[in-house]
Design a protein around this motif. Structure first.
Motif, PDB file in Angstrom:
ATOM      1  N   HIS A  84       0.860  -1.184   0.000  1.00 51.40           N
ATOM      2  CA  HIS A  84       0.000   0.000   0.000  1.00 51.40           C
ATOM      3  C   HIS A  84       0.891   1.226   0.000  1.00 51.40           C
ATOM      4  N   ASP A  86       0.190   4.614   0.438  1.00 48.64           N
ATOM      5  CA  ASP A  86      -0.205   5.918   0.980  1.00 48.64           C
ATOM      6  C   ASP A  86       0.836   6.596   1.867  1.00 48.64           C
ATOM      7  N   TYR A 117      -6.656  -6.819   1.011  1.00 52.30           N
ATOM      8  CA  TYR A 117      -7.808  -5.910   0.900  1.00 52.30           C
ATOM      9  C   TYR A 117      -8.735  -6.088   2.106  1.00 52.30           C
ATOM     10  N   LEU A 120      -7.157  -4.308   4.972  1.00 53.82           N
ATOM     11  CA  LEU A 120      -7.200  -2.852   4.810  1.00 53.82           C
ATOM     12  C   LEU A 120      -8.609  -2.315   5.077  1.00 53.82           C
ATOM     13  N   TYR A 193      -8.658   2.063  -3.728  1.00 50.32           N
ATOM     14  CA  TYR A 193      -7.970   2.285  -2.457  1.00 50.32           C
ATOM     15  C   TYR A 193      -6.738   1.417  -2.254  1.00 50.32           C
ATOM     16  N   LEU A 194      -6.564   0.397  -3.061  1.00 55.06           N
ATOM     17  CA  LEU A 194      -5.420  -0.466  -2.813  1.00 55.06           C
ATOM     18  C   LEU A 194      -4.567  -0.641  -4.065  1.00 55.06           C
ATOM     19  N   TRP A 195      -4.894  -1.581  -4.924  1.00 56.06           N
ATOM     20  CA  TRP A 195      -3.960  -1.956  -5.993  1.00 56.06           C
ATOM     21  C   TRP A 195      -3.835  -0.888  -7.083  1.00 56.06           C
ATOM     22  N   THR A 198      -1.631   1.817  -5.637  1.00 53.30           N
ATOM     23  CA  THR A 198      -0.235   1.401  -5.549  1.00 53.30           C
ATOM     24  C   THR A 198       0.411   1.421  -6.931  1.00 53.30           C
TER      25      THR A 198
END
Ligand code: ZN
Length: 310
Positions: A84, A86, A117, A120, A193-195, A198
């Motif tokens: 991740h 962020d 996921y 998260l 929000y994830l992959w 990233t």
């Protein structure tokens, strides 16, 4: 050489090759995890060796010269595993040196595991209400505050859907429309929000020689669909700004998935003559300044919460 310096033997009197050996001993590992997020693939798979003895980073702060000599070894010789992005995005905005350092990383591992996921999502659901309350009651009123609250509410409703079935058990097929909607929402969340996030960060930031991709557990949350053949095209920044990795190794893809992945990478080669909309999502980029303000506000409030909880 004068007599008063002749007797002084310091670390820097050692030949460079010896100093480099010491740096490697302290700083180069088989794999370095970019925390705070380490893939479940490492936590839950007993057949994989999970090394807890990370590099000795304190070495880098012992002196300016050591930092200068050792940091490139740390960055160029390790494989970094990232889930991740962020924290890195925030650090990149705030500290130019972090950005310069990230650009030296040459080997990267990306694991696409649906359990990350699930983790998260739970983390966000547990922490978002506090974060929201904190902003609402402590930040002075401004358009950034209103934008941040709006964005958090949106995030909350995106994640506040259930229907997660343990993907390690037998796959479950969504049967009714409502299930299908929930199922698709989770996939959208994985993208946003994830992959997708990233991959956007990775394409914008790194000039890699080696990329290791693991898609063995790249499925939806219920395990009923594989996402390996589409995941590499996720994200709102489509091309590798600093060039494609020289070597890409993919683990766990079927022959058919491999073909799609290979052609996806081909299409992500940055070259002159690309139209703007072939490089990034124009609508998304227009929001970038607003996002920056929003991120700064979130970051300061989140930091406050973390410090109080320590
Ligand atoms: Zn599915």
């Amino acid at each position: 050489m004068s007599s008063n310096t002749r007797t002084t033997l310091t670390f820097f009197n050692l030949p460079v090759s010896v100093r480099e050996k010491i740096y490697r001993y302290a700083l180069v590992r088989k794999l370095v995890f970019i925390r705070p997020f380490v893939s479940m693939a490492y936590f839950q798979d007993s057949s994989r060796k999970f090394h807890t003895d990370g590099p000795i980073l304190s070495l880098l702060s012992t002196s300016k010269q050591i930092y200068k000599e050792a940091m490139p070894i740390y960055l160029t010789e390790n494989i970094f595993s990232i889930v991740h992005s962020d924290m890195l995005t925030a650090a990149r905005l705030e500290y130019p040196r972090v950005f310069e350092n990230l650009k030296l990383i040459r080997r990267l591992e990306l694991i696409f595991d649906s359990r990350d996921y699930v983790y998260l999502r739970q983390f966000i659901l547990d922490n978002l209400p506090n974060l929201r309350a904190e902003i609402e009651f402590t930040a002075p009123d401004s358009k950034h505050k209103r934008a941040a609250l709006e964005r958090l509410d949106e995030m909350c409703s995106d994640f506040d859907v259930d229907g997660i079935h343990d993907a390690s058990q037998s796959p479950r097929h969504a049967s009714v429309d409502e299930d299908q909607e929930t199922h698709d929402r989770h996939i959208e969340n994985m993208k946003d929000y994830l992959w997708g996030r990233t991959l956007t960060f990775v394409r914008q930031t790194f000039r890699l020689t080696h990329l290791y991709v693991d898609v063995r557990a790249c499925t939806c949350v219920n395990g009923c669909c594989r996402l390996a053949d589409e995941v590499m095209s996720w994200g709102w920044f489509y091309v590798w700004v600093h060039g494609l990795p020289d070597e890409i190794q993919v683990r766990g893809a079927s022959k058919q998935e491999m073909d799609v992945i290979a052609s996806t990478f081909d299409g992500q080669l940055f070259h002159e003559g690309l139209e703007k909309e072939e490089i990034y999502d124009l609508e998304r980029a227009e929001d970038a300044h607003g996002f920056k303000q929003y991120n700064a506000l979130l970051k300061s409030v989140r930091q406050g919460i973390i410090e109080r909880n320590l």
